[in-house]
Motif scaffolding. Structure first.
Motif, PDB file in Angstrom:
ATOM      1  N   ILE A   1       0.833  -1.215   0.000  1.00  0.00           N
ATOM      2  CA  ILE A   1       0.000   0.000   0.000  1.00  0.00           C
ATOM      3  C   ILE A   1       0.860   1.254   0.000  1.00  0.00           C
ATOM      4  N   MET A   2       1.856   1.304   0.899  1.00  0.00           N
ATOM      5  CA  MET A   2       2.681   2.503   1.051  1.00  0.00           C
ATOM      6  C   MET A   2       3.772   2.623  -0.013  1.00  0.00           C
ATOM      7  N   GLN A   3       4.089   1.479  -0.656  1.00  0.00           N
ATOM      8  CA  GLN A   3       5.149   1.449  -1.670  1.00  0.00           C
ATOM      9  C   GLN A   3       6.472   1.977  -1.120  1.00  0.00           C
ATOM     10  N   SER A   4       6.754   1.642   0.127  1.00  0.00           N
ATOM     11  CA  SER A   4       8.019   2.065   0.736  1.00  0.00           C
ATOM     12  C   SER A   4       8.380   1.120   1.873  1.00  0.00           C
ATOM     13  N   SER A   5       9.307   0.206   1.603  1.00  0.00           N
ATOM     14  CA  SER A   5       9.768  -0.688   2.673  1.00  0.00           C
ATOM     15  C   SER A   5      10.552   0.092   3.715  1.00  0.00           C
ATOM     16  N   SER A   6      11.176   1.206   3.281  1.00  0.00           N
ATOM     17  CA  SER A   6      11.935   2.047   4.214  1.00  0.00           C
ATOM     18  C   SER A   6      11.013   2.652   5.260  1.00  0.00           C
ATOM     19  N   LEU A   7       9.846   3.165   4.818  1.00  0.00           N
ATOM     20  CA  LEU A   7       8.880   3.759   5.754  1.00  0.00           C
ATOM     21  C   LEU A   7       8.359   2.698   6.720  1.00  0.00           C
ATOM     22  N   VAL A   8       8.040   1.519   6.203  1.00  0.00           N
ATOM     23  CA  VAL A   8       7.551   0.431   7.064  1.00  0.00           C
ATOM     24  C   VAL A   8       8.629   0.048   8.084  1.00  0.00           C
ATOM     25  N   SER A   9       9.895   0.016   7.645  1.00  0.00           N
ATOM     26  CA  SER A   9      11.005  -0.316   8.552  1.00  0.00           C
ATOM     27  C   SER A   9      11.131   0.723   9.660  1.00  0.00           C
ATOM     28  N   VAL A  10      11.062   2.000   9.294  1.00  0.00           N
ATOM     29  CA  VAL A  10      11.200   3.085  10.276  1.00  0.00           C
ATOM     30  C   VAL A  10      10.033   3.063  11.258  1.00  0.00           C
ATOM     31  N   ILE A  11       8.806   2.833  10.748  1.00  0.00           N
ATOM     32  CA  ILE A  11       7.632   2.737  11.630  1.00  0.00           C
ATOM     33  C   ILE A  11       7.796   1.566  12.600  1.00  0.00           C
ATOM     34  N   THR A  12       8.242   0.435  12.077  1.00  0.00           N
ATOM     35  CA  THR A  12       8.417  -0.759  12.923  1.00  0.00           C
ATOM     36  C   THR A  12       9.470  -0.527  13.992  1.00  0.00           C
ATOM     37  N   ILE A  13      10.575   0.120  13.628  1.00  0.00           N
ATOM     38  CA  ILE A  13      11.623   0.444  14.604  1.00  0.00           C
ATOM     39  C   ILE A  13      11.076   1.366  15.689  1.00  0.00           C
ATOM     40  N   SER A  14      10.268   2.353  15.298  1.00  0.00           N
ATOM     41  CA  SER A  14       9.681   3.294  16.268  1.00  0.00           C
ATOM     42  C   SER A  14       8.759   2.573  17.235  1.00  0.00           C
ATOM     43  N   PHE A  15       7.908   1.690  16.694  1.00  0.00           N
ATOM     44  CA  PHE A  15       6.972   0.949  17.544  1.00  0.00           C
ATOM     45  C   PHE A  15       7.709  -0.024  18.455  1.00  0.00           C
ATOM     46  N   LEU A  16       8.778  -0.600  17.940  1.00  0.00           N
ATOM     47  CA  LEU A  16       9.584  -1.531  18.736  1.00  0.00           C
ATOM     48  C   LEU A  16      10.278  -0.792  19.876  1.00  0.00           C
ATOM     49  N   SER A  17      10.844   0.375  19.574  1.00  0.00           N
ATOM     50  CA  SER A  17      11.553   1.174  20.584  1.00  0.00           C
ATOM     51  C   SER A  17      10.614   1.640  21.687  1.00  0.00           C
ATOM     52  N   ALA A  18       9.355   1.922  21.317  1.00  0.00           N
ATOM     53  CA  ALA A  18       8.385   2.411  22.300  1.00  0.00           C
ATOM     54  C   ALA A  18       7.741   1.283  23.092  1.00  0.00           C
ATOM     55  N   GLY A  19       8.055   0.040  22.747  1.00  0.00           N
ATOM     56  CA  GLY A  19       7.504  -1.093  23.494  1.00  0.00           C
ATOM     57  C   GLY A  19       6.144  -1.551  23.018  1.00  0.00           C
ATOM     58  N   LEU A  20       5.704  -1.081  21.838  1.00  0.00           N
ATOM     59  CA  LEU A  20       4.401  -1.491  21.310  1.00  0.00           C
ATOM     60  C   LEU A  20       4.473  -2.806  20.545  1.00  0.00           C
ATOM     61  N   LEU A  21       5.692  -3.286  20.311  1.00  0.00           N
ATOM     62  CA  LEU A  21       5.897  -4.433  19.453  1.00  0.00           C
ATOM     63  C   LEU A  21       7.065  -5.251  19.978  1.00  0.00           C
ATOM     64  N   GLY A  22       7.012  -6.577  19.810  1.00  0.00           N
ATOM     65  CA  GLY A  22       8.130  -7.437  20.198  1.00  0.00           C
ATOM     66  C   GLY A  22       9.096  -7.635  19.043  1.00  0.00           C
ATOM     67  N   LEU A  23      10.338  -7.997  19.347  1.00  0.00           N
ATOM     68  CA  LEU A  23      11.361  -8.160  18.311  1.00  0.00           C
ATOM     69  C   LEU A  23      10.980  -9.269  17.331  1.00  0.00           C
ATOM     70  N   TYR A  24      10.450 -10.377  17.821  1.00  0.00           N
ATOM     71  CA  TYR A  24      10.061 -11.505  16.973  1.00  0.00           C
ATOM     72  C   TYR A  24       9.035 -11.053  15.931  1.00  0.00           C
ATOM     73  N   GLU A  25       8.037 -10.300  16.384  1.00  0.00           N
ATOM     74  CA  GLU A  25       7.004  -9.803  15.475  1.00  0.00           C
ATOM     75  C   GLU A  25       7.594  -8.769  14.509  1.00  0.00           C
ATOM     76  N   GLY A  26       8.489  -7.927  15.040  1.00  0.00           N
ATOM     77  CA  GLY A  26       9.125  -6.900  14.206  1.00  0.00           C
ATOM     78  C   GLY A  26       9.932  -7.500  13.068  1.00  0.00           C
ATOM     79  N   VAL A  27      10.672  -8.581  13.356  1.00  0.00           N
ATOM     80  CA  VAL A  27      11.462  -9.258  12.315  1.00  0.00           C
ATOM     81  C   VAL A  27      10.528  -9.837  11.252  1.00  0.00           C
ATOM     82  N   GLY A  28       9.395 -10.374  11.684  1.00  0.00           N
ATOM     83  CA  GLY A  28       8.405 -10.895  10.730  1.00  0.00           C
ATOM     84  C   GLY A  28       7.907  -9.808   9.790  1.00  0.00           C
TER      85      GLY A  28
END
Length: 616
Positions: A77-104
């Motif tokens: 949808i977003m046509q940007s893996s970079s944006l998805v990566s940055v969003i995932t890193i932000s959510f992971l850093s804030a504790g909203l997401l686990g590393l296992y799920e983030g890698v997926g």
């Protein structure tokens, strides 16, 4: 240092290229317009991250296949893996997401980004997409100037798509013009030497443009016009895949260890995938030819074959790496060990967390929990108990009555280091959060700041209470000792109850705002009982007037501590269902209702007393 040198070098190379060939200006302008479109598209999607993305992430990442699907779908949808990566890193850093799920999600994003090559090769080069770009730009700009954040978001998305289409058009036109004046195909290099060279060029181009999508589009348009060979184009796509990790690496620099681990997973995955693609490139080319023949892609349609190849090697990478995902997580956790953060320093207030409303809110919430944790130590120490006793089922009355003295506690230093410093950092972080105050998170941020103020006020009142507590807590007057023992025990029991609610909600417990109503009722009951006790003690000359005055002031301080901590609990601990919490806030008892209930209780007690007297 490298960044400072890189920009002037790029400027010089471009200036030289423009002087050598005017057609390069068209290609460069196409790339620039395309990249600007990517930025607009990212801004548009960021407008929809407030609340919605957090809910989707929580529901879509509790299983590995869901994480993969989320990564594929969101990147498509977003046509940007970079944006998805940055969003995932932000959510992971804030504790909203686990590393296992983030890698997926990262694995899925790499597969999702292949849809861009299909869109450009299958649609972008086959029709005059500039005709679609113009209406998108017109309607998009109109929406951007609207006040509504939703309309603005749609406006940026339309504008972004318009610029993307326009950029592809100019790149295609530029390479067509090149074809007549200057043939880049003469620089084609065959064999593995060419594969390694063009893979390196793909990495470099992606690092410079910060977009693998832009590198792929540039590669496809150059391939379509015959400016590069098919084999070299495949190598460029491999390099683009590896180069895209630089965005995640840069994003992780301002993140905590979790963010760095995810960036490491992204790098390892893309390096392994790229290595496999290079080693088996000729076997994969044969497979691409077979697949193309089966699905009806012409033998000379190299642009669509490039899309097939791009999908194939990313899919192969996912299938190979998927069984090792847990080992990868364990390896990264060992590589980036979590540092012990001082109680005086913020842990979650990172630059990566401030990028999105959800992550900024969660970062403030987690940091406020640390302020609360520090405050528990202060309350426990000031009231003369061990933290472990306050938070366990220990009999605090028994402990208090068997104590020979209340150990002195430096509350001023503890407040300055453990409360004030963190609170200042939280206020500073909130002031930097640039999201709109119309968003749901702005209200959450306001309540969280108020929760910090509640904790601060409670600690300040504890400081005032400490003065007389040190005098009368172990007083030779049994009544004064009894009164101050009651005050400190009741406050510690409140802390115990609040922490119980906190822990229960962390484990998805069922406690709600109504859990705190009984505590508020208890406060009024304690004050009423204390006032009755004071009147009787003064009347019977059990305490002096000076003692009574001190005690009345300290009862007020204790009541203020009690109220502030309950208000803090309402915000900080009751958070799982936002909509339900808002509804509950309208239903919880206000001060007038509490007074009315207490009056009813007193009246009932008096009636019972009168009934007993009449019966006797």
């Amino acid at each position: 240092m490298l960044r400072k040198i890189l920009l002037p070098v790029i400027f010089v190379i471009l200036a030289w290229g423009f002087w050598i060939s005017p057609d390069l200006k068209v290609v460069a302008a196409g790339v620039s317009i395309f990249l600007f479109g990517m930025l607009s598209l990212e801004d548009g999607f960021k407008a929809f991250t407030g609340g919605t993305l957090e809910k989707i992430l929580k529901k879509s990442t509790n299983k590995l296949w869901k994480s993969l699907s989320f990564g594929i779908l969101s990147t498509t949808i977003m046509q940007s893996s970079s944006l998805v990566s940055v969003i995932t890193i932000s959510f992971l850093s804030a504790g909203l997401l686990g590393l296992y799920e983030g890698v997926g999600i990262i694995f899925g994003a790499n597969l999702g980004t292949t849809t861009g090559a299909w869109l450009v090769a299958g649609f972008g080069l086959k029709v005059d997409i500039s005709a679609y770009a113009m209406p998108m730009l017109v309607f998009g700009v109109l929406l951007v100037f609207q006040r509504s954040n939703t309309l603005k978001g749609f406006g940026y998305i339309l504008t972004g798509l318009g610029f993307l289409f326009l950029g592809i058009h100019y790149m295609k036109e530029g390479f067509e013009a090149f074809k007549g004046n200057f043939d880049l195909a003469q620089f084609a290099v065959s064999g593995y030497s060419g594969i390694f060279l063009f893979s390196a060029l793909g990495v470099l181009a992606t690092v410079v443009m910060q977009s693998s999508h832009a590198t792929l589009v540039l590669t496809i348009t150059a391939l379509a016009s015959g400016q590069i060979s098919y084999e070299n184009a495949l190598a460029l796509s491999i390099g683009a895949n590896v180069g895209t990790t630089i965005t995640a690496i840069i994003g992780s620099m301002s993140a905590n260890e979790q963010g760095k681990r995810l960036a490491g997973a992204h790098l390892i995955f893309n390096l392994v995938t790229g290595f496999i693609a290079i080693v088996f490139i000729y076997q994969m080319m044969s497979t691409v030819d077979w697949i193309s023949e089966e699905v009806g892609i012409a033998a000379d349609d190299h642009t669509l074959k490039l899309a097939v190849f791009h999908t194939l090697f990313n899919l192969l990478g996912v299938l190979i790496m998927l069984p090792f995902i847990r080992y990868l997580v364990t390896f990264l956790e060992g590589l980036f060990k979590e540092k012990q953060v001082s109680r005086t320093k913020p842990k979650y207030l990172t630059d990566s967390a401030i990028s999105f409303p959800d992550t900024a809110t969660e970062a403030v919430r987690n940091e406020t929990l640390r302020v609360w944790d520090n405050a528990i130590n202060i309350f426990s120490g000031t009231f003369g108990f061990k933290r472990s006793d306050v938070l366990s089922n220990s009999d605090l009355d028994h402990i208090a009555n068997t104590q020979k003295k209340i150990s002195p506690y430096d509350i001023d230093t503890a407040y300055t280091l453990n409360i004030k410093s963190l609170y200042s950092e939280i206020v500073s972080f909130i002031s930097k959060a640039g999201f709109s105050w119309e968003m749901e998170q702005s209200g959450e941020i306001h309540w969280l700041r108020k929760a910090n103020q509640n904790i601060t006020d409670a600690v300040k009142d504890t400081k005032h209470l400490q003065k007389n507590l040190s005098v009368y807590g172990m007083s030779s007057n049994p009544k004064m000792k009894e009164a101050y023992t009651l005050i400190r025990v009741e406050l510690c029991l409140l802390i115990r109850e609040l922490e119980s609610i906190n822990l229960e909600n962390e484990g998805e417990g069922e406690k709600t705002l109504f859990s705190l109503d009984h505590l508020r009722l208890l406060l009024d009951e304690h004050i009423s009982n204390m006032n009755t006790w004071l009147s009787q003690s003064i009347r019977k000359n059990l305490i002096t007037a000076e003692m009574a005055t001190s005690l009345m002031n300290d009862v007020t301080y204790a009541a203020n501590i009690y109220r502030n901590l309950i208000q803090m609990g309402e915000t900080l601990f009751i958070k799982r269902n936002h909509d339900l919490s808002n509804a509950e806030r309208t239903l919880i008892l206000d001060d007038e209702e509490l007074d009315a209930i207490n009056d009813d209780i007193k009246e009932q007690a008096e009636n019972n007393e009168n009934t007993k007297r009449s019966l006797s």
